[in-house]
Design a protein around this motif. Structure first.
Motif, PDB file in Angstrom:
ATOM      1  N   PRO A 176       0.916  -1.083  -0.011  1.00 56.22           N
ATOM      2  CA  PRO A 176      -0.056   0.022  -0.031  1.00 56.22           C
ATOM      3  C   PRO A 176       0.792   1.296  -0.091  1.00 56.22           C
ATOM      4  CG  PRO A 176      -0.868  -1.613   1.531  1.00 56.22           C
ATOM      5  CD  PRO A 176       0.380  -2.225   1.168  1.00 56.22           C
ATOM      6  N   LEU A 177       0.456   2.368  -0.690  1.00 57.52           N
ATOM      7  CA  LEU A 177       1.196   3.579  -0.889  1.00 57.52           C
ATOM      8  C   LEU A 177       1.175   4.279   0.423  1.00 57.52           C
ATOM      9  CD1 LEU A 177       3.151   5.139  -2.776  1.00 57.52           C
ATOM     10  CD2 LEU A 177       0.949   6.176  -3.669  1.00 57.52           C
ATOM     11  N   ASP A 178       0.130   4.257   1.006  1.00 55.86           N
ATOM     12  CA  ASP A 178      -0.129   5.039   2.476  1.00 55.86           C
ATOM     13  C   ASP A 178       0.779   4.368   3.186  1.00 55.86           C
ATOM     14  OD1 ASP A 178      -1.464   2.892   2.808  1.00 55.86           O
ATOM     15  OD2 ASP A 178      -3.241   3.963   3.566  1.00 55.86           O
ATOM     16  N   PHE A 179       1.096   3.107   3.403  1.00 59.58           N
ATOM     17  CA  PHE A 179       2.157   2.605   3.946  1.00 59.58           C
ATOM     18  C   PHE A 179       3.762   3.108   4.068  1.00 59.58           C
ATOM     19  CE2 PHE A 179       5.532  -0.420   5.277  1.00 59.58           C
ATOM     20  CZ  PHE A 179       5.006  -0.887   6.583  1.00 59.58           C
ATOM     21  N   LEU A 180       3.939   3.341   2.732  1.00 57.71           N
ATOM     22  CA  LEU A 180       5.254   3.490   2.302  1.00 57.71           C
ATOM     23  C   LEU A 180       5.321   5.278   2.591  1.00 57.71           C
ATOM     24  CD1 LEU A 180       5.835   1.159  -0.911  1.00 57.71           C
ATOM     25  CD2 LEU A 180       6.847   1.233   1.390  1.00 57.71           C
ATOM     26  N   MET A 181       4.267   5.910   2.383  1.00 54.89           N
ATOM     27  CA  MET A 181       4.571   7.371   2.291  1.00 54.89           C
ATOM     28  C   MET A 181       4.220   7.852   3.959  1.00 54.89           C
ATOM     29  SD  MET A 181       5.398   8.406  -0.477  1.00 54.89           S
ATOM     30  CE  MET A 181       6.610   6.955  -0.458  1.00 54.89           C
ATOM     31  N   ASN A 182       4.315   7.063   5.018  1.00 56.30           N
ATOM     32  CA  ASN A 182       4.168   7.278   6.314  1.00 56.30           C
ATOM     33  C   ASN A 182       5.588   6.957   6.897  1.00 56.30           C
ATOM     34  OD1 ASN A 182       3.380   7.719   9.208  1.00 56.30           O
ATOM     35  ND2 ASN A 182       1.765   6.169   9.001  1.00 56.30           N
ATOM     36  N   PRO A 183       6.495   8.029   7.203  1.00 52.90           N
ATOM     37  CA  PRO A 183       7.514   8.162   8.069  1.00 52.90           C
ATOM     38  C   PRO A 183       7.552   7.011   9.240  1.00 52.90           C
ATOM     39  CG  PRO A 183       7.103  10.345   7.160  1.00 52.90           C
ATOM     40  CD  PRO A 183       5.778   9.431   7.088  1.00 52.90           C
ATOM     41  N   PHE A 201      21.524   3.692   6.338  1.00 56.44           N
ATOM     42  CA  PHE A 201      20.549   3.716   4.889  1.00 56.44           C
ATOM     43  C   PHE A 201      19.018   3.509   5.469  1.00 56.44           C
ATOM     44  CE2 PHE A 201      22.664  -0.461   6.131  1.00 56.44           C
ATOM     45  CZ  PHE A 201      21.458  -1.496   6.345  1.00 56.44           C
ATOM     46  N   PHE A 202      18.247   3.542   4.618  1.00 54.83           N
ATOM     47  CA  PHE A 202      16.961   3.643   5.122  1.00 54.83           C
ATOM     48  C   PHE A 202      16.191   2.219   4.761  1.00 54.83           C
ATOM     49  CE2 PHE A 202      16.682   8.219   3.986  1.00 54.83           C
ATOM     50  CZ  PHE A 202      16.122   8.535   5.139  1.00 54.83           C
ATOM     51  N   THR A 203      15.361   1.779   5.791  1.00 51.42           N
ATOM     52  CA  THR A 203      14.864   0.404   5.505  1.00 51.42           C
ATOM     53  C   THR A 203      13.179   0.646   5.844  1.00 51.42           C
ATOM     54  OG1 THR A 203      14.989  -0.346   8.067  1.00 51.42           O
ATOM     55  CG2 THR A 203      16.759  -0.733   6.417  1.00 51.42           C
ATOM     56  N   MET A 204      12.366  -0.371   5.135  1.00 54.15           N
ATOM     57  CA  MET A 204      10.874  -0.285   5.275  1.00 54.15           C
ATOM     58  C   MET A 204      10.368  -1.192   5.351  1.00 54.15           C
ATOM     59  SD  MET A 204      10.456   3.062   2.478  1.00 54.15           S
ATOM     60  CE  MET A 204      11.187   4.705   2.852  1.00 54.15           C
ATOM     61  N   PRO A 205      10.563  -1.919   6.335  1.00 58.17           N
ATOM     62  CA  PRO A 205      10.103  -3.661   6.362  1.00 58.17           C
ATOM     63  C   PRO A 205       8.622  -3.485   6.396  1.00 58.17           C
ATOM     64  CG  PRO A 205      11.687  -3.165   8.220  1.00 58.17           C
ATOM     65  CD  PRO A 205      11.221  -1.872   7.571  1.00 58.17           C
ATOM     66  N   TYR A 206       8.054  -4.600   5.703  1.00 60.58           N
ATOM     67  CA  TYR A 206       6.581  -4.493   5.389  1.00 60.58           C
ATOM     68  C   TYR A 206       6.250  -5.896   5.609  1.00 60.58           C
ATOM     69  CZ  TYR A 206       1.799  -4.514   3.214  1.00 60.58           C
ATOM     70  OH  TYR A 206       0.666  -4.718   3.016  1.00 60.58           O
ATOM     71  N   ARG A 207       4.914  -6.101   6.119  1.00 60.18           N
ATOM     72  CA  ARG A 207       4.375  -7.710   6.015  1.00 60.18           C
ATOM     73  C   ARG A 207       2.788  -7.340   5.903  1.00 60.18           C
ATOM     74  NH1 ARG A 207       6.493  -9.330  10.300  1.00 60.18           N
ATOM     75  NH2 ARG A 207       7.773 -10.892   9.775  1.00 60.18           N
ATOM     76  N   ALA A 208       2.779  -8.143   4.717  1.00 62.19           N
ATOM     77  CA  ALA A 208       0.959  -8.030   4.553  1.00 62.19           C
ATOM     78  C   ALA A 208       0.160  -8.748   5.356  1.00 62.19           C
ATOM     79  CB  ALA A 208       0.713  -8.668   3.290  1.00 62.19           C
ATOM     80  N   PRO A 209      -1.014  -8.323   5.938  1.00 59.43           N
ATOM     81  CA  PRO A 209      -2.014  -8.919   6.716  1.00 59.43           C
ATOM     82  C   PRO A 209      -2.238 -10.216   6.154  1.00 59.43           C
ATOM     83  CG  PRO A 209      -2.619  -6.817   6.218  1.00 59.43           C
ATOM     84  CD  PRO A 209      -1.714  -7.077   5.196  1.00 59.43           C
ATOM     85  N   GLY A 210      -1.979 -11.227   7.184  1.00 57.30           N
ATOM     86  CA  GLY A 210      -2.152 -12.588   7.112  1.00 57.30           C
ATOM     87  C   GLY A 210      -0.920 -13.437   6.367  1.00 57.30           C
ATOM     88  N   GLU A 211       0.096 -12.616   5.970  1.00 55.67           N
ATOM     89  CA  GLU A 211       1.069 -13.374   5.488  1.00 55.67           C
ATOM     90  C   GLU A 211       2.203 -13.421   6.622  1.00 55.67           C
ATOM     91  OE1 GLU A 211       2.520 -11.822   1.999  1.00 55.67           O
ATOM     92  OE2 GLU A 211       0.653 -11.821   0.899  1.00 55.67           O
ATOM     93  N   GLY A 212       3.045 -14.651   6.508  1.00 57.17           N
ATOM     94  CA  GLY A 212       4.305 -14.841   7.081  1.00 57.17           C
ATOM     95  C   GLY A 212       5.526 -14.108   7.038  1.00 57.17           C
TER      96      GLY A 212
END
Length: 234
Positions: A176-183, A201-212
């Motif tokens: 979701p773009l709103d996830f990535l565009m939220n500091p 360096f920057f990191t932006m870990p993301y886990r989709a709902p229901g995914e491991g």
């Protein structure tokens, strides 16, 4: 500007490094700026703004940078605007296994970075250029491996078909773009290279709902997304 010293390619797992919040008191991009119309308008008439990071802050060679381009594909869906990303295979020479935008170096047949980004997206994930509405570039970004990358932002509408090249792409997914565009979802991590010099360096870990499995976005890809944030919040 002095050139960064030549250094060995750093070998480390960025997931194991301590993370520090990188929200810096910054607000998320308002939802109304993430719509299809607002994105077009922002790139057509950008405000005054400055990118936050324009290189990896280290170099592993002293050759002239090689021109490259990536496609930053924003998928305009009815319920959620998303960003399409790839997980690269582990057999590649550069950036193996990393989350990345589709893209690569400019070839002689490419008339512009736009042509290169669209061609590479077709080759890597089977995305037809006609499905992409190019709305503009982000600032060039110099990678530690010596590529001067032009990020090309494009809009996609549902109905496109993807056929990833198994030799280059292990997976294609959306965030979701709103996830990535939220500091609040941005981090900084640091590693010591160049004989002891520290590089962050920057990191932006993301886990989709229901995914491991976690999608670990970092390095140049995360820095370009941070620059997209800076443009959209300006």
């Amino acid at each position: 500007m002095p050139r960064e010293p030549v250094a060995p390619l750093p070998s480390f797992d960025p997931r194991t490094l301590p993370a520090v919040d990188a929200h810096d008191g910054l607000p998320p991009v308002p939802p109304e700026r993430l719509t299809e119309r607002a994105l077009r308008e922002r790139f057509a008439d950008p405000p005054s703004w400055q990118p936050e990071q324009i290189d990896d802050r280290f170099r592993i060679d002293d050759d002239d940078p090689r021109a490259a381009a990536v496609l930053v594909p924003i998928v305009v869906r009815a319920h959620c605007t998303t960003l399409l990303l790839t997980q690269r295979t582990w057999n590649l020479r550069h950036h193996s296994g990393q989350v990345a935008f589709p893209g690569g170096r400019l070839e002689r047949t490419d008339r512009s970075p736009v042509d290169a980004a669209l061609r590479e997206a077709k080759e890597e994930i089977g995305l037809e250029p006609a499905r992409v509405e190019v709305i503009g570039p982000l600032p060039e970004y110099l990678t530690g491996t010596g590529f001067l990358v032009t990020p090309i932002v494009g809009l996609l509408h549902p109905g496109f078909a993807l056929h990833p090249d198994p030799g280059e792409v292990a997976d294609v997914f959306e965030v979701p773009l709103d996830f990535l565009m939220n500091p609040r979802h941005h981090q900084r991590r640091s590693v010591r290279i160049d004989g002891g010099a520290e590089r962050s360096f920057f990191t932006m870990p993301y886990r989709a709902p229901g995914e491991g499995d976690e999608r670990f976005i970092w390095g140049a890809t995360a820095a370009m997304l941070r620059n997209l944030y800076r443009l959209l919040i300006a």
